[in-house]
Each structure stands twice: as structure tokens, then as C-alpha cells.
Design a protein around this motif. Structure first.
Motif, PDB file in Angstrom:
ATOM      1  N   UNK A   1       0.826  -1.207   0.000  1.00 48.91           N
ATOM      2  CA  UNK A   1       0.000   0.000   0.000  1.00 48.91           C
ATOM      3  C   UNK A   1       0.861   1.258   0.000  1.00 48.91           C
ATOM      4  N   UNK A   2       1.893   1.250   0.831  1.00 46.67           N
ATOM      5  CA  UNK A   2       2.758   2.434   0.928  1.00 46.67           C
ATOM      6  C   UNK A   2       3.498   2.711  -0.374  1.00 46.67           C
ATOM      7  N   UNK A   3       3.781   1.621  -1.105  1.00 47.11           N
ATOM      8  CA  UNK A   3       4.481   1.806  -2.384  1.00 47.11           C
ATOM      9  C   UNK A   3       3.483   2.157  -3.491  1.00 47.11           C
ATOM     10  N   UNK A   4       2.201   2.112  -3.174  1.00 53.43           N
ATOM     11  CA  UNK A   4       1.156   2.409  -4.157  1.00 53.43           C
ATOM     12  C   UNK A   4       1.111   1.376  -5.262  1.00 53.43           C
ATOM     13  N   UNK A   5       1.378   0.130  -4.882  1.00 53.43           N
ATOM     14  CA  UNK A   5       1.456  -0.927  -5.898  1.00 53.43           C
ATOM     15  C   UNK A   5       0.316  -1.933  -5.729  1.00 53.43           C
TER      16      UNK A   5
ATOM     17  N   UNK B   1       0.871  -5.468  -6.042  1.00 54.13           N
ATOM     18  CA  UNK B   1       1.379  -6.668  -5.378  1.00 54.13           C
ATOM     19  C   UNK B   1       2.828  -6.438  -4.955  1.00 54.13           C
ATOM     20  N   UNK B   2       3.398  -7.435  -4.278  1.00 58.65           N
ATOM     21  CA  UNK B   2       4.749  -7.258  -3.727  1.00 58.65           C
ATOM     22  C   UNK B   2       5.781  -7.137  -4.845  1.00 58.65           C
ATOM     23  N   UNK B   3       5.488  -7.824  -5.964  1.00 56.82           N
ATOM     24  CA  UNK B   3       6.398  -7.768  -7.104  1.00 56.82           C
ATOM     25  C   UNK B   3       6.528  -6.328  -7.615  1.00 56.82           C
ATOM     26  N   UNK B   4       5.374  -5.704  -7.877  1.00 53.95           N
ATOM     27  CA  UNK B   4       5.441  -4.336  -8.411  1.00 53.95           C
ATOM     28  C   UNK B   4       5.893  -3.351  -7.328  1.00 53.95           C
ATOM     29  N   UNK B   5       5.552  -3.663  -6.056  1.00 57.24           N
ATOM     30  CA  UNK B   5       6.040  -2.797  -4.976  1.00 57.24           C
ATOM     31  C   UNK B   5       7.563  -2.816  -4.941  1.00 57.24           C
TER      32      UNK B   5
END
Lengths: 273, 282
Positions: free
Chosen positions: A247-251, A253-257
Motif C-alpha cells: 500500500x505504501x508503495x502504491x502498488x 502486489x509485492x512484485x510491483x512494490x
């Protein structure tokens, strides 16, 4: 706090009574740790904690500094700067107490291929000062649990890659650690063996309350309820529960984060120590 | 992130835990040795070649006068037997250190080093285990030598034991010290050439030092300074129920010095680990 399963339930009462819980501490605490090989800096001011009974993924590409960090936590390397504590025990000041609480599965295979499964377990038990009879009983229970009881007397050389990994995990649990460290344990394994190992380790967390630090570069090994520490070029870029990091990365999933977090880092790998 | 209670298990280790650890390390070293039959065979063949071929060939060339601890004229093969016993231990010490380099490259070394017991103790156990293996080899050699009519007094087989333990520890710790400085297995061959051969030939293993002195005083002093010479003499005297005090002092001091050096070299904050990333990675 800790729920022991049948395999581990044989713990003598004296062991339990010697534990006096009198303060609070994370299972693993890394505080501003830096490390350099000569002029090449491998870790830079790394700080994070592993919560008790949690599955914490240490996510990073090859060369991110994961193995160096593991070597520091396990005292294979001396700490150049910073501090590492295992359930409150400083690895530098009281290595015996800290190592006793820790089980490790290293990235390279560390089994004696020409010895049997049981002999490998007994050797490990001896290194922890566990007497032969007790070690044999614990070894049998653990082999039972990983489905290799009937292979106890076979040579390790005859096992598959996945079986060897399961044996290494069993060995790491033999002295009943509270923290389990695994350095890319699924590398080189097929899909089924990978899934087996991941689910086995997750079970250890939920059933026995063991804290796990799982180093990996494979995004699909992480679930949204895990904790994650994103390590990149020797620096921690993000940490916390996976859902929050995403959420904080605005992504999505974890891959795109991870891609977003690492996109802006152009810091060269080598810098002056 | 959340926190947990501090687990303050008892500190330190009991004597029985130390003993279990020692037994386990010696047991594992013994098992590995038994699994490597070719290592045992080659450990025996090497000195036997010297004994059966070299010594017999040289018997007529190199006469041995009566020198302590011998009380009579002896055959050349009787003279070199203690040197060959020390040679077995020298090779074994280097072989153990070779296996430590191998273990380190393969990762097995980590299993040992993450044991919670003090690292100096783990390394000491490893040295004792290597020495125990060398004793098996030496006594097997002594049995064959006995069949070849090299028969020290029966009590000698017992009195030589402490000397063999000490010389085994010295050569093992030298090997361990060397292994800490070797980064790759491939570099080991060079060390064999630079350590084993000079140590063996510049010693009293094959020829008494007074004969060396006649040929080259400089080599004589070099041999005198060689700890391996003193290991050989310690064993030679002990095999005949005597103590060579000078050799005992030299071997004892060198054992302590090499051991401290090896333990220092394997200390995580100073030696080995500082120099290299694990498995070449970061």
C-alpha cells in the motif's frame, strides 16, 4: 506462547522451567548493521526486527547482502558496526546463548553426504551438547515428521534435493531453537518440493510459535500476511507487513512494490567503506 | 513489529555438554575416515614405500652409528621408522586442514562454527579428532613395521602414545593455521610443496643431524630450527622409553603457538571470515 507439537513435545520439564520470561524482546533485532569487504560495502546501516512467531521474508535480489547478513547473524563474520540480538542476547557479547536459540539453514548444502540421515542429526546434536540417547529420540521424531523415518540409516547422498532441504530444516530444529533462519532454502528445487518446504516452515510458525527469517528473491514465496524486509544494494528500503508495504508503495502486489521501491535506487554497489 | 519475552535459558555449558561435543566431533571424524578407505590405504602405503624400498636401498649407503636413544648398531629402516611415523602425522595434519578448506568451500564448516559452544573449544575438538585418526594410522604402521622386524621394546608402544598425541596436535594445528589462510582448494597443492616437503627433508627423519652437519652446517641449523625435527626426535626417544626434553619443550611450545594462531585466525572478528564473502556472494 509456544505451542509444541508432538515431535517436539518431549521437551523435559527442567528445560522449560529454566526459562524465566522476565523482559520483552523481538526474536531477532538488527540495529544499524554495516559491513564491508575491504573497500566494497555489502551492508549499510541495516535495521529491522523479526517479531515472535512471525514469518518474516528478507526479500532481495542476488547480491543484495542477504548472505552477508546471515553470516553476521550466525557469527560466521564478526560485526564491524551495529548490533544484532537474538531474543535479547547480543550475538557479539554472548554468542553461546544467542546461537543456542537459533537454528540455521544455509544456502549451500551443509550435510555430510557420506553419513546417514541419523548420523548427520546426531553430529549436530553433539555440537549442541545434546546427549546421544536424547538426540536419537529427537532425531527419530523429527525424521518422522518430515516423512523420512524409514530412510534414517540411508546415506544422505541418496536423497533428492527437496529431501535434503527437509533434513536440513529438521536438523536446524533438533536443539529446539526459537528463531529459524533460512537462506534461500528453495533454490534449485522443483515446484512441489518448494511448496512442501514453504508449507512445512509456515506450519512451524503457526503450530510451534517459532520465528522465521526467510531470505529469498522469489516473490511468490511471500503472502500478504507475512512481514517483509526489502533489502537492496545493502540497504533496507522498506519493512513491515506485506500488505502495508504494498500500500505504501502504491502498488498492486509485492512484485510491483519491489520494482517501484528499487526503481529510484541508482546507488553503485561499490563504495568506500 | 511486536515483541516477545526474553528467553533467559541458563548460561554457559556443563561439563557433560563439552564432553558430548568432543565425542561427537571425534566420532564424526572417525566415520569420515572409515568411509574414505583409500585415504587410509594411501596413509599407510606412503611410509611403507619409504620403509620397504627407500630404506632397504639406502641401508648399505648410510650406516648409522650408536646414537641416543639407540644402544646398539641399528639398521637404517629402524632409524627412519620414527621419522615415518611423524610423516604420517604430518600428512594427516595437512589432510585435515585440506578437509577444513573443503568443508569451508562446501559449507560444512558452518555447521561446526554455528555451534553455541566456544569456538576455541570446537577447533580444539577438531584437532583432537584429527590426532585420533593419525594415531590409528601410526599404530597400523607400527604393526606392519613389527612384521618387518622393526621391534622397539614392548613398553615403547605405550610410552610413544603421549608423544604422538603432542606431535599430532602440533602438526594438526599447523595445518589448521595454514588452512585459515587458504582461500580456495586449488591453492592447497602449492602449500603441500612448500610445507610438507621442506619440513620432511630438512629434518632428522631420514638422516641423523650429525651427518647433515658434516655436509652443510647451514642445513644443520635449519634442521635444528624445524619443529618437525623435534616431533621426530620426541617420537624416536619415546618409542624407546626415553624423553628428549628439548624436543618436548619445542613441540609443546610450537603446539601452543600454532593453536593460538589457528584459533585467532578462525575468530570471526579477525581472521578467516573477514577476508571473504560467504561462497563468493554477498
Amino acid at each position: 506462547m509456544i505451542a509444541h507439537d508432538a515431535a517436539i513435545a518431549a521437551e523435559p520439564a527442567s528445560d522449560i522451567t529454566t526459562r524465566q520470561d522476565h523482559a520483552v524482546a523481538p526474536a531477532l533485532s538488527i540495529e544499524t548493521v554495516s559491513h564491508a569487504y575491504g573497500s566494497r560495502r555489502a551492508l549499510s546501516e541495516v535495521s529491522f526486527t523479526v517479531a515472535p512467531a512471525s514469518f518474516t521474508a528478507l526479500l532481495g535480489l542476488n547480491g543484495a547482502g542477504k548472505s552477508t547478513l546471515f553470516s553476521l547473524i550466525t557469527r560466521l563474520f564478526g560485526i564491524q558496526s551495529g548490533r544484532i540480538r537474538i531474543i535479547g542476547h547480543d550475538i557479539g557479547a554472548t554468542p553461546g546463548e544467542a546461537l543456542r536459540l537459533m537454528g540455521v539453514v544455509f544456502q549451500p548444502r551443509t550435510l555430510d553426504l557420506d553419513l546417514s540421515l541419523m548420523q548427520n542429526l546426531l553430529y549436530h546434536a553433539a555440537l549442541h551438547g545434546i546427549a546421544r540417547r536424547e538426540a536419537t529420540a529427537r532425531g527419530r521424531a523429527l525424521l518422522e515428521r518430515i516423512g523420512l523415518a524409514d530412510r534414517a540409516l540411508s546415506k544422505v547422498r541418496d536423497l533428492s534435493g527437496g529431501q535434503m532441504r527437509r533434513l536440513e530444516i529438521a536438523r536446524a530444529l533438533l536443539h529446539r531453537p526459537r528463531l529459524l533462519l533460512l537462506d534461500e532454502p528453495t533454490v534449485g528445487l522443483d515446484v512441489k518440493a518448494r511448496a512442501d518446504i514453504i508449507s512445512h516452515v509456515r506450519q512451524l510458525v503457526t503450530e510451534q510459535g517459532i520465528s522465521v527469517l526467510w531470505a529469498t528473491h522469489l516473490f511468490d514465496e511471500i503472502t500478504s500476511s507475512d512481514d517483509v524486509v526489502v533489502l537492496h544494494q545493502g540497504c533496507v528500503l522498506a519493512g513491515g507487513q506485506v500488505a502495508r508495504v504494498i500500500a505504501e508503495a502504491g502498488a498492486q502486489d509485492i512484485n510491483s512494490a519491489f520494482m517501484r521501491l528499487t526503481a529510484g535506487t541508482t546507488k553503485p554497489r561499490s563504495s568506500e567503506a | 513489529m511486536s515483541s516477545t519475552t526474553i528467553d533467559s535459558r541458563r548460561r554457559g555449558f556443563s561439563l557433560s555438554e563439552y564432553a558430548t561435543c568432543l565425542t561427537g566431533i571425534v566420532w564424526r571424524e572417525g566415520l569420515r575416515f572409515l568411509h574414505q578407505r583409500e585415504r587410509f590405504v594411501s596413509a599407510l602405503v606412503r611410509p611403507l614405500v619409504w620403509l620397504f624400498i627407500f630404506a632397504v636401498g639406502f641401508r648399505q649407503v648410510l650406516g648409522i652409528y650408536i646414537i641416543p636413544p639407540y644402544e646398539t648398531y641399528i639398521l637404517y629402516e629402524v632409524y627412519i621408522a620414527p621419522g615415518l611415523m611423524a610423516m604420517i602425522q604430518l600428512f594427516n595434519g595437512m589432510q585435515s586442514s585440506l578437509s577444513m578448506v573443503y568443508d569451508r568451500e562446501m559449507g560444512n564448516m558452518r555447521t561446526l562454527l554455528v555451534s553455541p559452544l566456544p569456538r576455541w573449544y570446537l577447533l580444539f575438538c577438531k584437532l583432537l579428532a584429527g590426532t585420533a585418526v593419525s594415531l590409528l594410522q601410526v599404530y597400523a604402521f607400527l604393526l606392519i613395521a613389527w612384521l618387518w622386524d622393526i621391534a622397539p621394546p614392548p613398553i615403547g608402544y605405550l610410552t610413544v602414545l603421549p608423544a604422538l598425541v603432542l606431535s599430532g596436535l602440533m602438526l594438526g594445528s599447523l595445518g589448521m593455521l595454514i588452512s585459515s589462510g587458504i582461500k580456495q582448494l586449488e591453492n592447497f597443492a602449492g602449500v603441500m610443496n612448500f610445507v610438507i616437503f621442506p619440513m620432511f627433508f630438512a629434518s632428522s627423519a631420514l638422516y641423523p643431524l650429525w651427518r647433515v652437519q658434516e655436509g652443510s652446517p647451514m642445513l644443520y641449523y635449519l634442521c635444528q630450527a624445524n619443529p618437525f625435527t623435534h616431533a621426530v626426535e620426541l617420537i624416536r626417544f619415546a618409542l624407546y622409553g626415553h624423553v628428549n626434553w628439548i624436543s618436548l619443550a619445542v613441540v609443546g611450545s610450537c603446539t601452543i603457538a600454532f593453536m593460538i594462531g589457528a584459533i585467532y585466525a578462525y575468530d570471526p572478528s579477525r581472521g578467516l571470515a573477514r577476508r571473504m564473502p560467504p561462497g563468493g556472494e554477498t
